[in-house]
Motif scaffolding. Structure first.
Motif, mmCIF file in Angstrom:
data_model
loop_
_atom_site.group_PDB
_atom_site.id
_atom_site.type_symbol
_atom_site.label_atom_id
_atom_site.label_comp_id
_atom_site.label_asym_id
_atom_site.label_seq_id
_atom_site.Cartn_x
_atom_site.Cartn_y
_atom_site.Cartn_z
ATOM 1 N N PHE A 183 0.870 -1.173 0.000
ATOM 2 C CA PHE A 183 0.000 0.000 0.000
ATOM 3 C C PHE A 183 0.904 1.220 0.000
ATOM 4 O O PHE A 183 1.497 1.574 1.015
ATOM 5 C CB PHE A 183 -0.931 0.004 1.223
ATOM 6 N N LEU A 194 0.997 7.498 8.172
ATOM 7 C CA LEU A 194 1.175 6.098 7.761
ATOM 8 C C LEU A 194 2.353 5.964 6.806
ATOM 9 O O LEU A 194 2.395 6.633 5.771
ATOM 10 C CB LEU A 194 -0.103 5.608 7.049
ATOM 11 N N ARG A 200 3.136 -5.905 3.087
ATOM 12 C CA ARG A 200 2.465 -5.888 4.394
ATOM 13 C C ARG A 200 1.713 -7.203 4.627
ATOM 14 O O ARG A 200 1.266 -7.840 3.669
ATOM 15 C CB ARG A 200 1.504 -4.697 4.495
ATOM 16 N N SER A 247 -3.794 -2.608 -2.990
ATOM 17 C CA SER A 247 -4.766 -2.094 -2.010
ATOM 18 C C SER A 247 -5.893 -3.102 -1.893
ATOM 19 O O SER A 247 -6.088 -3.952 -2.765
ATOM 20 C CB SER A 247 -5.361 -0.754 -2.460
ATOM 21 N N ILE A 248 -6.677 -2.950 -0.823
ATOM 22 C CA ILE A 248 -7.865 -3.800 -0.681
ATOM 23 C C ILE A 248 -8.887 -3.418 -1.753
ATOM 24 O O ILE A 248 -9.596 -4.277 -2.284
ATOM 25 C CB ILE A 248 -8.464 -3.664 0.736
ATOM 26 N N GLN A 249 -8.938 -2.111 -2.084
ATOM 27 C CA GLN A 249 -9.872 -1.663 -3.121
ATOM 28 C C GLN A 249 -9.667 -2.479 -4.397
ATOM 29 O O GLN A 249 -10.631 -2.946 -5.034
ATOM 30 C CB GLN A 249 -9.644 -0.173 -3.440
ATOM 31 N N ASN A 275 -10.217 -3.617 6.935
ATOM 32 C CA ASN A 275 -8.753 -3.754 6.945
ATOM 33 C C ASN A 275 -8.262 -4.081 8.355
ATOM 34 O O ASN A 275 -8.373 -3.257 9.261
ATOM 35 C CB ASN A 275 -8.143 -2.441 6.457
ATOM 36 N N GLN A 303 -13.990 -0.757 2.993
ATOM 37 C CA GLN A 303 -14.196 -0.485 1.574
ATOM 38 C C GLN A 303 -15.515 -1.128 1.143
ATOM 39 O O GLN A 303 -15.909 -2.147 1.705
ATOM 40 C CB GLN A 303 -13.073 -1.106 0.697
#
Ligand SMILES: O=c1[nH]c(=O)c2[nH]c(=O)[nH]c2[nH]1
Length: 335
Positions: A183, A194, A200, A247-249, A275, A303
């Motif tokens: 990310f 961040l 990660r 990304s999770i998106q 997340n 999300q």
């Protein structure tokens, strides 16, 4: 939410109707390459059901305290439990539709029903057999992992029930990928603390829902068009494995595209993700690969994304069906 024709919201019902039916009809589904699941013997067909009704004739119970038309929620519970005994099908959706149609048939003044069933999963266990381990078929283990659910709103129709809306789903899927997620590149300004992350430990909570083009494909397992939550789960984990996610998106969008591609009977899929990326305590040892992480602290990011079949060919997604099995535009296949 159940509304009357005049726009007023009016409903009542029963929740947590725990329904443990044994020896329902077995479900068989076509195999998909990403999953070993091809059906469920349905020896334990167990659900937690929430059932609500609406209708003009119930108005006076709210306005005047007149219970003449009120079917007690205690009776609803009994109705559900007894109909669990006579359901001849093999799917949660079919079971809910069966209860709804029977309720309309019994109580002529009820005009709308909202019903949800969360499957209570029991895993089959293996025992000693003559030629090695075999399935017990008698002893099961209650699972507190992810589970399937279905929810529908039905309206009284000329014959039986019409579907206003119906969703199938998988709740509380929790997946960790220990390496291969990043990310970075996000907005950096005076509010940013961040650090960018290039590898990660991505832990996600996922709720996935899907809607069939024809809701009756979900009611009748024998049509061979049922999309089981177990295969959706395995497809999601395959995508998590195959894509190096930025990304999770992006990850949930890839899962959704592959679902729509794999199950042509689905019209729409939607996601809610959470997340829960583990917090790093000890960085990766370059020799052994060992790291130490701990539970992240709240607050947690989330999300949401919904997709229809049209997105499969929308150039902005650059969808490649083979991305599950070889490097994608953004990702690289994992070992
Ligand atoms: O996959 C992610 N998407 C975000 O939008 C986000 N924001 C954040 O702090 N971490 C992450 N991770």
């Amino acid at each position: 939410m159940l509304r009357l024709r005049n726009g007023r919201t009016l409903y009542y019902g029963k929740g947590d109707v725990l329904t443990y039916r044994t020896y329902a009809a077995p479900l068989e589904v076509p195999a998909i390459p990403e999953s070993a699941f091809t059906g469920d013997a349905n020896v334990i067909f167990a659900h937690n059901i929430t059932f609500a009704v609406s209708g003009e004739s119930l108005m006076t119970s709210f306005s005047e305290g007149d219970n003449a038309q009120v079917v007690a929620t205690d009776s609803m519970k009994n109705f559900i439990l007894r109909h669990a005994a006579t359901y001849e099908g093999s799917t949660t959706e079919g079971f809910l539709a069966y209860i709804g149609e029977a309720f309309f048939a019994k109580y002529a003044h009820i005009s709308a029903i909202e019903v949800r069933g969360d499957r209570i999963p029991f895993q089959s266990l293996s025992v000693r057999g003559d030629e090695g381990p075999r399935e017990s078929g008698l002893v099961y283990r209650r699972s507190h992992n992810d589970h399937a659910h279905a929810a529908m709103e039905l309206r009284r129709a000329a014959e039986g029930a019409g579907v206003v809306e119906q969703w199938s789903g998988l709740s509380d899927l929790q997946l960790i990928k220990v390496s291969g997620s990043s990310f970075h590149g996000f907005v950096r300004d005076e509010y940013t603390t961040l650090p960018e992350s290039f590898d990660r430990p991505l832990f996600i909570f996922l709720n996935i829902q899907w809607r069939y083009e024809d809701p009756e494909d979900a009611w009748d397992g024998s049509r061979g068009r049922y999309a089981p939550a177990e295969q959706v789960r395995d497809l999601a984990q395959q995508a998590f494995h195959a894509y190096e996610s930025p990304s999770i998106q992006y990850l949930i969008t890839r899962i959704g595209l592959h679902m729509l591609d794999r199950f042509p009977q689905l019209a729409e899929v939607r996601f809610e993700s959470n997340n829960r990326t583990w917090e790093t305590i000890v960085d990766r040892d370059p020799v052994t690969g060992a790291s130490v992480f701990t539970e992240p602290r709240p607050p947690f990011g989330f999300q949401g994304f919904a997709m229809t079949r049209a997105d499969l060919t929308d150039p902005q997604f650059a969808f490649d069906a083979d991305g599950l099995h070889r490097p994608s535009a953004k990702g690289v296949a994992q070992p």
